[in-house]
Design a protein around this motif. Structure first.
Motif, mmCIF file in Angstrom:
data_model
loop_
_atom_site.group_PDB
_atom_site.id
_atom_site.type_symbol
_atom_site.label_atom_id
_atom_site.label_comp_id
_atom_site.label_asym_id
_atom_site.label_seq_id
_atom_site.Cartn_x
_atom_site.Cartn_y
_atom_site.Cartn_z
ATOM 1 N N THR A 161 22.582 1.881 6.095
ATOM 2 C CA THR A 161 23.195 0.575 6.340
ATOM 3 C C THR A 161 23.442 -0.160 5.026
ATOM 4 O OG1 THR A 161 22.169 0.365 8.511
ATOM 5 C CG2 THR A 161 22.867 -1.670 7.448
ATOM 6 N N LEU A 162 22.458 -0.122 4.152
ATOM 7 C CA LEU A 162 22.620 -0.786 2.860
ATOM 8 C C LEU A 162 23.717 -0.127 2.032
ATOM 9 C CD1 LEU A 162 18.856 -1.337 1.957
ATOM 10 C CD2 LEU A 162 20.493 -3.015 2.833
ATOM 11 N N ILE A 163 23.775 1.219 2.089
ATOM 12 C CA ILE A 163 24.842 1.925 1.368
ATOM 13 C C ILE A 163 26.210 1.497 1.906
ATOM 14 C CG2 ILE A 163 25.908 4.190 0.992
ATOM 15 C CD1 ILE A 163 23.074 5.373 0.986
ATOM 16 N N VAL A 166 27.085 -2.011 0.767
ATOM 17 C CA VAL A 166 27.498 -2.030 -0.643
ATOM 18 C C VAL A 166 28.928 -1.517 -0.777
ATOM 19 C CG1 VAL A 166 27.106 -0.994 -2.911
ATOM 20 C CG2 VAL A 166 25.168 -1.825 -1.559
ATOM 21 N N GLN A 167 29.243 -0.428 -0.085
ATOM 22 C CA GLN A 167 30.604 0.112 -0.140
ATOM 23 C C GLN A 167 31.609 -0.879 0.421
ATOM 24 O OE1 GLN A 167 30.065 3.760 2.056
ATOM 25 N NE2 GLN A 167 29.612 4.968 0.211
ATOM 26 N N MET A 168 31.212 -1.561 1.487
ATOM 27 C CA MET A 168 32.119 -2.525 2.104
ATOM 28 C C MET A 168 32.362 -3.713 1.169
ATOM 29 S SD MET A 168 31.685 -4.589 5.693
ATOM 30 C CE MET A 168 30.393 -5.621 4.987
ATOM 31 N N GLY A 181 33.139 1.668 5.328
ATOM 32 C CA GLY A 181 31.844 1.171 4.898
ATOM 33 C C GLY A 181 31.061 0.558 6.032
ATOM 34 N N MET A 182 31.754 -0.208 6.890
ATOM 35 C CA MET A 182 31.086 -0.822 8.036
ATOM 36 C C MET A 182 30.617 0.233 9.035
ATOM 37 S SD MET A 182 29.996 -3.521 9.480
ATOM 38 C CE MET A 182 30.793 -4.882 8.630
#
Length: 258
Positions: A161-163, A166-168, A181-182
């Motif tokens: 989720t954190l990754i 961050v991508q989003m 990302g979501m």
């Protein structure tokens, strides 16, 4: 085969899949390979770090007890020991040699062979209790591995989720990348919850139940073999072995074991 375990898994995943289908859009939006890699791969990696490779490989055999392992029936075992006690009382221990081949359970057969071979009841009891202790240790190790995966899966889901977040956030200037990302952010949490709560935690609980059931029937066998070695009467054998069972089940088993 344990039908309850299979039905539980089918029902658990089935209800989730039906709920997804009823919401429209199909299963496509809920399939994300990076999310699966993070959760499943992470849980396996955590298990490999926590436990030696030998324990991890051995855990598969323990887990199969949730599906395929069948314990001897308590009533049949008690009735069998009463029959053996009658033979011993009439013809002696050596008369049981022809009956040993009829014993399907390896654990019980080894104990009976040792008894007929001349070992004392105390020696047989010590031997079988030692083997039982190692059986319990294997069960505990297998359960620990599943518990470890159950604890790691949601944690790796949060990492995913954190990754994804961050991508989003890095792609806010490019709306076409926000969706990916979501998806990773949400689906890793979903996968982690599913692995933990539909698979790992229930299987760990079933293994604990299986271990308790096997411990009870093995201890019943040890007591039965000990009573035979002491020359107990068939009635005494039946009465003492029935004490291993819950009072509510004794009334239904007594006629079968009589």
């Amino acid at each position: 085969m344990d039908i309850a375990t299979i039905l539980g898994l089918i029902l658990g995943f089935g209800l989730i899949l039906v709920s997804i289908a009823m919401g429209g859009g199909g299963l496509g939006p809920f399939i994300d390979i990076p999310s699966g890699m993070i959760v499943f791969g992470g849980a396996i990696a955590a298990s490999l770090i926590n436990f030696p490779l030998k324990n991890n490989l051995g855990a598969f055999g323990v887990i199969m007890k949730c599906f395929l392992f069948k314990l001897p029936d308590a009533a049949d075992t008690i009735a069998q020991f009463k029959q053996f006690a009658e033979i011993v009382r009439k013809d002696g221990l050596l008369a049981l040699e022809d009956k040993v081949s009829e014993i399907k359970d390896d654990y019980m057969r080894r104990g009976m062979e040792a008894l007929i071979g001349g070992a004392s009841a105390e020696e047989i009891s010590e031997l079988l209790e030692t083997e039982l202790a190692y059986i319990q240790t294997r069960h505990v190790n297998g359960k620990k591995i599943i518990d470890s995966c159950g604890a790691a899966a949601p944690a790796f889901g949060m990492i995913g989720t954190l990754i994804g977040l961050v991508q989003m956030l890095r792609a806010l200037d490019d709306p076409s990348k926000i969706g990916g990302g979501m998806a990773t952010a949400l689906l890793t949490t979903l996968y982690g919850a599913l692995v933990a709560n539909v698979v790992c935690i229930p299987l760990a609980g079933k293994l604990e139940t299986r271990s308790m059931e096997e411990t009870m029937i093995r201890e019943l066998m040890i007591k039965g073999i000990t009573l035979l070695g002491e020359g107990a009467t068939p009635r005494a054998v039946g009465e003492q072995l029935l004490t291993f069972l819950a009072p509510k089940t004794r009334s239904s088993i007594e006629p079968k074991a009589a």
